[in-house]
Scaffold this motif. Sequence first.
Motif: not given
Lengths: 305, 305
Positions: A72-74, A99-108, A176-185
């Motif tokens: 689920v997460n980082a 790794s498929s979980a949505t997470m902060d790019p810095a943690i990835a 980072a791309f995923k987070m941009i998508n999640q912001l919008l969604a």
Amino acid sequence: MSNSPTAQRAAVIGLGSMGAGMAGSLLGAGFQVSACDVNPEAVARFAANGGQAAANPAAAAEGADVVVCVVVNAAQTEAVLFGPGGAAETMRTGAVFVSSATMDPAIARRLAARLEETGRHYLDAPMSGGAARAATGELTFLASGTKAAFDAARPALDAMAGKLYELGDAAGQGAAFKMINQLLAGVHIAAASEAMSFAAKQGLDLRKVYEVITASAGNSWMFENRMPHVLEGDYSPKSAVDIFVKDLGIVQDMARAEKYPVPVAAAALQMFLMASGSGMGRDDDASVARLYAQVAGVTLPSPKA
Amino acid sequence: MSNSPTAQRAAVIGLGSMGAGMAGSLLGAGFQVSACDVNPEAVARFAANGGQAAANPAAAAEGADVVVCVVVNAAQTEAVLFGPGGAAETMRTGAVFVSSATMDPAIARRLAARLEETGRHYLDAPMSGGAARAATGELTFLASGTKAAFDAARPALDAMAGKLYELGDAAGQGAAFKMINQLLAGVHIAAASEAMSFAAKQGLDLRKVYEVITASAGNSWMFENRMPHVLEGDYSPKSAVDIFVKDLGIVQDMARAEKYPVPVAAAALQMFLMASGSGMGRDDDASVARLYAQVAGVTLPSPKA
């Protein structure tokens, strides 16, 4: 073919609705697949379908060419890699961790660096698409990583992905791309909820609102996808409120760290928090519309009997 | 056919890019059309195309079966009807006034009631679609009004509309649908701007962001339509920042009057206000992305030389 001695070996960590589908796609493509999950029933179903049950990530990853982490997460991802019974020690050198979980790019970036020090590869590969597309091997991956990571992961990605975006040569860019998508969604779900209950407040025919908006400049993918739940009064979770509590929370953390203001996403997050705090955290994320309705004395459609 | 003694007579008040196209559609459909505008050049162009120039709304509306009002807001609409040289007094009894400006539904109801007292009809008919679709008679109208108003307006609507939504039997409902659309459209522009400049802040390839988002759950009609302006660095106004300062302002007024909270739209409005206050009010509404960039020290693409 799955018992061929030359078959690639894959591990899947996490057999929820997404992981189970992805494990099935890998089995179907001829991989030898071992997997684990905290839920013994999920593991039993997987074994009945021809997979090899493992007790923990370390056991699942033993000898695997590719380890697909579907948690689920980082924090869970970090535990899967480096916690007790973690996969990092047992993965063979040169194998890849996807790794498929949505997470902060810095943690990835941090997880990747730590794994790469040990001679294993890390592919930052958050995904989109629900359980149905996981089951048919048609997920979309937003992936970044070294060429070696992509090369090692490609046979497994071919089995699981309908669409693979290659977004950069280092971990963090996919995230980072995923987070941009999640912001919008997330903003779009909150806006759809705000608008739909506002329409109800004004006594408009909500089915007509849906028809007009989906054909107009006010449309969004999320409006079109989520507002039928409001029309049907069905808040059984397709995707839960707490997913966006988490994801818009990550957006806030990233933005604050970078001194970047996100006032619109911040307002949306507050609405998800209010919905979650009101007891709807595990309900469908269209429940944000119910929260507006509750606050403003609006009646939304009831579920069909 | 336009000089046939049995041709319907239409008046068009306002010959901006939308009104000029609509007047052309009416002329093309065989209406006798008289029109006025504060800009004498627009009136001269209209006369050169076969229309009859008028000095003011009262003169244009004289003897018209349908008066199409294509002005910017409620105040202008009220002046067109009831101000000095207004149309209400000269429209014949039984003629219909078609109001296309985006406005608070409560004002639409008030204008309709005042006009209907005099024996004329009022069709609340905000529209969507730009100048190109106005010119080809393919606008979308979100209309409401009495059956008599629809009946009287139908020949003109047939000439101007690609799609006509009939949304209720009283003025105000068309306006309310339009405001729901504007709430969403405004939020989506602000969210797209917030996300795009955030992506730039993280050094992502913005063309890739556009490609990924438009194929993902984070997409919106506005993201897809406006973000190419950011990619091209082109902020020449297709639709100006101040349009959404106005329209999200109306949303706030309506919502406050109804005790309905709109935190997401409120956050978006603040961003349009900041952009307008920073001197970008007449620039393209994708300029909100430039505001975020300015505040956060982000470089967005420059216009091509």
